[in-house]
Design an enzyme around this catalytic site. Structure first.
Site, PDB file in Angstrom:
ATOM      1  N   LYS A   1       2.214  -2.552   8.542  1.00 20.12           N
ATOM      2  CA  LYS A   1       3.343  -0.871   8.450  1.00 20.12           C
ATOM      3  C   LYS A   1       4.769  -2.493   9.186  1.00 20.12           C
ATOM      4  O   LYS A   1       4.981  -2.566  10.691  1.00 20.12           O
ATOM      5  CB  LYS A   1       3.617  -0.196   9.986  1.00 20.12           C
ATOM      6  CG  LYS A   1       4.344   0.315   9.314  1.00 20.12           C
ATOM      7  CD  LYS A   1       4.735   2.260   9.751  1.00 20.12           C
ATOM      8  CE  LYS A   1       3.140   3.052   8.830  1.00 20.12           C
ATOM      9  NZ  LYS A   1       4.071   3.822   9.324  1.00 20.12           N
TER      10      LYS A   1
ATOM     11  N   LEU B   1       0.571  -0.851   0.087  1.00 18.31           N
ATOM     12  CA  LEU B   1      -0.105   0.010   0.198  1.00 18.31           C
ATOM     13  C   LEU B   1       0.882   1.267  -0.072  1.00 18.31           C
ATOM     14  O   LEU B   1       0.663   2.244  -0.322  1.00 18.31           O
ATOM     15  CB  LEU B   1      -1.301   0.203   1.367  1.00 18.31           C
ATOM     16  CG  LEU B   1      -2.043  -0.867   1.310  1.00 18.31           C
ATOM     17  CD1 LEU B   1      -3.381  -0.671   2.921  1.00 18.31           C
ATOM     18  CD2 LEU B   1      -2.663  -1.105   0.092  1.00 18.31           C
TER      19      LEU B   1
ATOM     20  N   ASP C   1       1.974  15.934  10.627  1.00 17.37           N
ATOM     21  CA  ASP C   1       2.581  15.208   9.825  1.00 17.37           C
ATOM     22  C   ASP C   1       1.061  14.890   9.057  1.00 17.37           C
ATOM     23  O   ASP C   1       0.537  13.844   8.208  1.00 17.37           O
ATOM     24  CB  ASP C   1       3.422  13.800   9.198  1.00 17.37           C
ATOM     25  CG  ASP C   1       3.913  13.369   7.701  1.00 17.37           C
ATOM     26  OD1 ASP C   1       3.704  13.816   6.730  1.00 17.37           O
ATOM     27  OD2 ASP C   1       4.004  12.151   7.631  1.00 17.37           O
TER      28      ASP C   1
ATOM     29  N   PHE D   1      10.908   5.443   6.165  1.00 18.90           N
ATOM     30  CA  PHE D   1      11.031   4.488   7.515  1.00 18.90           C
ATOM     31  C   PHE D   1      10.352   3.070   7.737  1.00 18.90           C
ATOM     32  O   PHE D   1      10.389   3.146   8.053  1.00 18.90           O
ATOM     33  CB  PHE D   1      10.887   5.587   8.700  1.00 18.90           C
ATOM     34  CG  PHE D   1      11.585   6.839   8.605  1.00 18.90           C
ATOM     35  CD1 PHE D   1      12.428   6.959   8.408  1.00 18.90           C
ATOM     36  CD2 PHE D   1      10.311   7.628   8.036  1.00 18.90           C
ATOM     37  CE1 PHE D   1      13.314   7.813   8.589  1.00 18.90           C
ATOM     38  CE2 PHE D   1      11.606   9.319   7.799  1.00 18.90           C
ATOM     39  CZ  PHE D   1      12.805   9.221   7.991  1.00 18.90           C
ATOM     40  N   GLY D   2       9.766   2.504   6.456  1.00 20.74           N
ATOM     41  CA  GLY D   2       8.920   1.584   6.582  1.00 20.74           C
ATOM     42  C   GLY D   2       7.901   0.853   5.214  1.00 20.74           C
ATOM     43  O   GLY D   2       7.721   2.190   4.293  1.00 20.74           O
TER      44      GLY D   2
ATOM     45  N   GLU E   1       5.439   2.973   0.551  1.00 22.99           N
ATOM     46  CA  GLU E   1       6.613   2.556   1.081  1.00 22.99           C
ATOM     47  C   GLU E   1       7.108   4.261   1.181  1.00 22.99           C
ATOM     48  O   GLU E   1       7.255   5.113   0.341  1.00 22.99           O
ATOM     49  CB  GLU E   1       7.170   1.431  -0.071  1.00 22.99           C
ATOM     50  CG  GLU E   1       8.842   1.958  -0.035  1.00 22.99           C
ATOM     51  CD  GLU E   1       9.258   0.632  -0.616  1.00 22.99           C
ATOM     52  OE1 GLU E   1       8.928  -0.211  -1.463  1.00 22.99           O
ATOM     53  OE2 GLU E   1      10.471   0.326   0.190  1.00 22.99           O
TER      54      GLU E   1
HETATM   55  P1  ADP Z   1       4.298   5.485   5.632  1.00 22.57           P
HETATM   56  O1  ADP Z   1       5.089   6.430   6.601  1.00 22.57           O
HETATM   57  O2  ADP Z   1       4.154   4.976   4.944  1.00 22.57           O
HETATM   58  O3  ADP Z   1       3.250   7.185   5.132  1.00 22.57           O
HETATM   59  P2  ADP Z   1       1.016   4.883   7.049  1.00 22.57           P
HETATM   60  O4  ADP Z   1       0.894   4.943   8.076  1.00 22.57           O
HETATM   61  O5  ADP Z   1       1.134   6.640   6.069  1.00 22.57           O
HETATM   62  O6  ADP Z   1       2.981   4.913   6.058  1.00 22.57           O
HETATM   63  O7  ADP Z   1       0.463   4.665   5.452  1.00 22.57           O
HETATM   64  C1  ADP Z   1       0.875   4.516   4.235  1.00 22.57           C
HETATM   65  C2  ADP Z   1      -0.435   3.976   2.995  1.00 22.57           C
HETATM   66  O8  ADP Z   1      -0.826   2.509   3.509  1.00 22.57           O
HETATM   67  C3  ADP Z   1      -1.323   5.136   3.487  1.00 22.57           C
HETATM   68  O9  ADP Z   1      -1.266   6.192   2.439  1.00 22.57           O
HETATM   69  C4  ADP Z   1      -3.142   4.659   3.005  1.00 22.57           C
HETATM   70  O10 ADP Z   1      -2.854   4.263   1.701  1.00 22.57           O
HETATM   71  C5  ADP Z   1      -1.996   2.441   3.512  1.00 22.57           C
HETATM   72  N1  ADP Z   1      -2.788   2.492   5.273  1.00 22.57           N
HETATM   73  C6  ADP Z   1      -2.041   2.901   6.142  1.00 22.57           C
HETATM   74  N2  ADP Z   1      -3.103   2.421   7.042  1.00 22.57           N
HETATM   75  C7  ADP Z   1      -4.289   2.301   6.587  1.00 22.57           C
HETATM   76  C8  ADP Z   1      -5.050   1.407   7.048  1.00 22.57           C
HETATM   77  N3  ADP Z   1      -5.650   0.991   8.773  1.00 22.57           N
HETATM   78  N4  ADP Z   1      -6.446   0.907   6.869  1.00 22.57           N
HETATM   79  C9  ADP Z   1      -6.233   1.565   5.077  1.00 22.57           C
HETATM   80  N5  ADP Z   1      -5.032   2.163   4.378  1.00 22.57           N
HETATM   81  C10 ADP Z   1      -3.956   2.186   5.293  1.00 22.57           C
HETATM   82 MG    MG Z   2       2.419   8.216   5.750  1.00 23.24          MG
END
Ligand code: ADP
Ligand code: MG
Length: 354
Positions: A56, A28, A169, A33-34, A30
């Site tokens: 994640k 979903l 953020d 940091f993860g 990258e």
């Molecule tokens: P990053 O550190 O890569 O920004 P995020 O926590 O923002 O990590 O997650 C990256 C992407 O994964 C988000 O922009 C979203 O599209 C998807 N995502 C993250 N958490 C959820 C969730 N609980 N349900 C659905 N999609 C999610």
């Molecule tokens: Mg994010």
């Protein structure tokens, strides 16, 4: 002390997970940091093949992110994505291991995805109200939808801030539409700070997204001493909070989201970057910026001003109270929710009247 008992009881009764419990699905996201995947539980092979969880795999900041999610889950559960479990995974031989964080899969679309569509904001209206309930298109209706999104976003921010957490953020990519509750929730606490207990107190400027960061860039003044140990910080920080108003950092970012929703041209990266450059040239004075662009405004910009000027300009008034140079002159999430902009019925009330 009660917190300890609660945490202990929870530890016994909450399910725990490990690496082999999960089947990885689609990636979903990258970041630096993860990596984030959609996953399902291995013991539920009958599950929809898509998976109803999100994983994640995080590097060193994963520990803080787990801590923040645990705290949010106890203190203000509905404002953020449903957190399920976090652990250190070091069964493989590479390095120090990774932190694994598990959430419920809230839905397919972030506010960023929805804002990229030509249909915005009507696509959001459809997701909140379901099919077949739309009103005639027009500025008035767009304003109702945007108002509803802003109310949900500020509501989530207010509960985070009341808990003592600054997100740092806030941007459309970190706002997810929860299909279950039909509301927007905040995700990605990887850069968050909890000032009451001094977790991640020293700002990591490199974690901040320059497109949405307030001009102060970091939250505490550089004169503020670094965090004392937890008990002292708990006693002191309400005062520090009052003095430094760190929550206003998120308010600036939320104001930029409001702006992007009102002005289609600012929904692209280049549009937002151009706006930031113009605003900086006006010393972050939104009223001055408006004067410089309005005379030669494109129809797209004019439409945004028209939307914000509805009802004697209360939308514009709210926007200018959020996007201000000085943190202490910005409104708080709680005060913003009480702003007359939100006096009008939102989407849901409107649909009940229909
Ligand atoms: P990053 O550190 O890569 O920004 P995020 O926590 O923002 O990590 O997650 C990256 C992407 O994964 C988000 O922009 C979203 O599209 C998807 N995502 C993250 N958490 C959820 C969730 N609980 N349900 C659905 N999609 C999610
Ligand atoms: Mg994010």
């Amino acid at each position: 002390f009660d917190m300890f008992i609660l945490a202990f009881v929870e530890r016994i009764f909450r399910p725990t997970f490990r690496k082999d419990d999960f089947v990885l699905g689609k990636k979903l996201g990258e970041g630096a940091f993860g990596v984030v995947y959609r996953v399902s539980l291995a013991k539920n092979p009958s599950d929809k093949k898509e998976g109803d969880l999100v994983l994640k795999k995080a590097t060193e900041y994963g520990a803080v992110e787990i801590w923040m999610n645990e705290r949010v889950r106890r203190a203000c559960a509905n404002s953020c994505a449903d957190f399920i479990y976090g652990f250190l995974e070091n069964s493989s031989k590479k390095g120090d291991g990774e932190y694994w964080l598990i959430w419920k899969f809230e839905g397919e679309a972030t506010l960023a995805d929805l804002m990229q569509s030509k249909e915005f904001p009507y696509n959001v209206e459809r997701m909140i109200l379901g099919e077949g309930q739309q009103l005639p298109k027009g500025l008035e209706r767009e304003n109702r939808i945007i108002q509803t999104i802003m109310r949900q976003l500020l509501f989530a921010l207010d509960s985070l801030h009341s808990t003592g957490i600054v997100h740092r953020d806030i941007k459309p990519q970190n706002v997810i539409f929860s299909e279950g509750s039909r509301t927007f929730k905040i995700i990605d606490l990887g850069a968050a700070a909890d000032l009451r207990v001094g977790i991640n107190y020293i700002p990591k400027e490199f974690l901040l997204d320059p497109r949405y960061a307030a001009p102060e860039q970091y939250i505490m003044s550089t004169q503020t001493p670094s965090a004392p140990s937890a008990p002292v910080a708990t006693a002191l920080s309400p005062v520090l909070w009052q003095m430094n108003l760190p929550d206003r950092f998120d308010i600036y970012s939320a104001g930029l989201i409001f702006l992007q929703m009102a002005f289609p041209a600012m929904r692209t990266d280049s549009g937002l970057i151009q706006f930031n450059r113009q605003l900086k040239r006006c010393d972050y004075d939104l009223v001055a910026w408006r004067k410089t662009v309005e005379s030669r405004a494109s129809s797209d910009l004019r439409k945004g001003f028209e939307l914000l000027d509805l009802d004697e300009g209360i939308g514009w008034e709210l926007l200018t109270s959020m996007v201000r140079y000085k943190a202490r002159q910005r409104t708080s999430a709680k005060a913003a929710l009480a702003h007359p902009y939100f006096n009008r019925e939102g989407l849901l009330a409107l649909s009940l009247v229909q």
